[in-house]
Design a protein around this motif. Sequence first.
Motif, PDB file in Angstrom:
ATOM      1  N   LEU A 257       4.654   6.910   5.477  1.00 12.17           N
ATOM      2  CA  LEU A 257       4.072   6.002   6.531  1.00 12.17           C
ATOM      3  C   LEU A 257       2.564   6.283   6.571  1.00 12.17           C
ATOM      4  CD1 LEU A 257       6.784   7.425   9.362  1.00 12.17           C
ATOM      5  CD2 LEU A 257       6.714   5.150   8.059  1.00 12.17           C
ATOM      6  N   THR A 258       1.877   6.532   5.539  1.00  7.31           N
ATOM      7  CA  THR A 258       0.498   6.406   5.551  1.00  7.31           C
ATOM      8  C   THR A 258       0.078   5.382   4.526  1.00  7.31           C
ATOM      9  OG1 THR A 258       0.354   8.306   3.961  1.00  7.31           O
ATOM     10  CG2 THR A 258       0.063   8.734   6.217  1.00  7.31           C
ATOM     11  N   ARG A 259      -0.953   4.721   4.510  1.00  6.19           N
ATOM     12  CA  ARG A 259      -1.205   3.426   3.653  1.00  6.19           C
ATOM     13  C   ARG A 259      -2.642   3.632   3.242  1.00  6.19           C
ATOM     14  NH1 ARG A 259       2.715   1.627   7.098  1.00  6.19           N
ATOM     15  NH2 ARG A 259       4.393   0.457   5.911  1.00  6.19           N
TER      16      ARG A 259
ATOM     17  N   GLY B 297      -1.539   8.537   0.387  1.00  2.00           N
ATOM     18  CA  GLY B 297      -0.578   7.795   1.136  1.00  2.00           C
ATOM     19  C   GLY B 297       0.505   7.090   0.089  1.00  2.00           C
ATOM     20  N   GLY B 298       1.127   6.174   0.727  1.00  2.00           N
ATOM     21  CA  GLY B 298       2.134   5.597   0.098  1.00  2.00           C
ATOM     22  C   GLY B 298       3.472   6.403   0.022  1.00  2.00           C
TER      23      GLY B 298
ATOM     24  N   SER C 169       0.707  -1.135   0.048  1.00  9.06           N
ATOM     25  CA  SER C 169       0.188   0.048   0.114  1.00  9.06           C
ATOM     26  C   SER C 169       0.751   1.283  -0.164  1.00  9.06           C
ATOM     27  CB  SER C 169      -0.771   0.043   1.164  1.00  9.06           C
ATOM     28  OG  SER C 169      -1.850  -1.083   1.223  1.00  9.06           O
ATOM     29  N   ALA C 170       2.022   1.148  -0.821  1.00  8.10           N
ATOM     30  CA  ALA C 170       2.881   2.358  -0.830  1.00  8.10           C
ATOM     31  C   ALA C 170       3.165   2.849  -2.241  1.00  8.10           C
ATOM     32  CB  ALA C 170       4.445   1.642  -0.428  1.00  8.10           C
ATOM     33  N   GLY C 171       2.225   2.496  -3.050  1.00  5.22           N
ATOM     34  CA  GLY C 171       2.323   3.051  -4.253  1.00  5.22           C
ATOM     35  C   GLY C 171       3.309   2.509  -5.187  1.00  5.22           C
ATOM     36  N   LEU C 172       3.975   1.377  -4.689  1.00  5.20           N
ATOM     37  CA  LEU C 172       5.039   0.692  -5.438  1.00  5.20           C
ATOM     38  C   LEU C 172       4.767  -0.578  -6.014  1.00  5.20           C
ATOM     39  CD1 LEU C 172       7.869   1.249  -3.080  1.00  5.20           C
ATOM     40  CD2 LEU C 172       7.307   2.966  -4.976  1.00  5.20           C
TER      41      LEU C 172
ATOM     42  N   LEU D 184       2.701  13.220   2.623  1.00  6.95           N
ATOM     43  CA  LEU D 184       3.234  13.145   1.134  1.00  6.95           C
ATOM     44  C   LEU D 184       3.642  14.533   0.937  1.00  6.95           C
ATOM     45  CD1 LEU D 184       1.013  10.535  -0.904  1.00  6.95           C
ATOM     46  CD2 LEU D 184       3.457  10.591  -0.490  1.00  6.95           C
ATOM     47  N   ASP D 185       2.581  15.386   1.097  1.00  8.75           N
ATOM     48  CA  ASP D 185       2.906  16.892   0.982  1.00  8.75           C
ATOM     49  C   ASP D 185       4.089  17.370   1.753  1.00  8.75           C
ATOM     50  OD1 ASP D 185       0.770  16.876  -0.732  1.00  8.75           O
ATOM     51  OD2 ASP D 185      -0.654  17.761   0.610  1.00  8.75           O
TER      52      ASP D 185
END
Length: 460
Positions: free
Chosen positions: A234-236, A410-411, A146-149, A388-389
């Motif tokens: 650290l957000t998912r 997140g991610g 859940s990290a966008g990877l 993220l920002d």
Amino acid sequence: MDMQSDDGFVPISKMNHTNRSKQLLECFTAKFQQEPVFYVRVPGRVNLIGEHIDYCGYSVCPMALEQDILLAVSTGDGTMLKLTNVDPSYTDYECDIKNFEICNGGDGPKWHQYFLCGVKGLLDVLPQEISINGFNVAVSGIIPQSAGLSSSSALVSAAALSTSHVHNFNISKEELANLCAGCERYIGTQGGGMDQAIAFLASEGCAKLIEFTPLRCKDISLPLGAVFVIAHSLTRLNKAATADFNCRVVECRIAAQLIAKRQGIDCSTIKTLRDLQTALNVNLHTMIALVMKILHENPYTKEEIADELSITTAILEQTSLTPNTKHIESFKLHQRALHVFQEALRVQKFHETCNNFSSEGALVTLGRLMSESHNSLKDLYECSHPQLDRLVEISQNFSLGARLTGAGWGGCAVALVTSENVTKYIDMLRTKFYKQLGVENSDGLVFATKPNAGARIYVI
């Protein structure tokens, strides 16, 4: 050494064990009381630029990561599929490969359901004369989740590849990429084809410009001194567990249909913003001007959209929405379409800059494009997150540019850093970001990366 040349099929190599693959082997033999016959590796990916536009038909620029999904596989008894995971937090699973369902509960899919998506996708194209066999699988995954990877897409792709190899079914990398691009729709995610394309088509040392319909890709050589650093916020968010992702997909679809209707085009033939541009036969600058002229900035209600398209809301739900977006009553069409067309332009400029990286200021241009992409994702697409920002904000003085990567909400963020500043940048994030959030050991949360190779099969 490859036993099969890279002739359009997934390469097959001899297995040279590492500590990790030995751990996977031990897990497999302990569970199944036999040794695996082959291994499958599928990498995660980081998208450098081109976010939320693949499902709109536009090109993207990802590269494969070192982090991957690794499977150990053997043919089993009868038609039973049996799954286990090196990580004990994931429960074992088994089912009859000829009779299973993929269900998405309210809290999102379980890990094995992603695997089943890949199995189902491959079985759907398996010739009838091939007998279906069950198989045993142990999974080791080191892609942050859940990290966008692309951890879920890598698992889906690994499942399809292992299913094809178990059944001795030859299928090209391009066919596998196209097939797997549709597999996650079994659990409701209306994604594009970027993750699967880079998973199978990646080349070591190169990023890729991936284009769609038809699927094709070009190597992109990054300028000397360019290093990409990935940092977890650290957000998912599991994009299959909410309607946020699919909402953006349908907003882009409806925006395309509204502009088509205003331009006298049969909107029933328009599914994506790229379809619209192709039908109008104009450039991206003209598409941006049409968004500004035709779509108002205030959110559209479902009733307003139906009136614009001269249909009922029931037909709108049937033809343009997904099951998990039918409850949504307002849609931001102007903002979503504007992001897509402007982001598609940024991808073009990114590619052109890499082609001319001998020119002075190439790294600065790439960094600026990445920062512009993040601002658009934050303000127009509204898929960022405060953490993220924050990552992007504190990166400004130590990188050339940074942006969220993946679906968002997140991610991870990805930053472009010169080679001489990599250590300084990572140390800065450890101090100013992770320690501020109470994380003393950020190993695995922030790392530099370079382009890796795509999927591969390893035999004993």
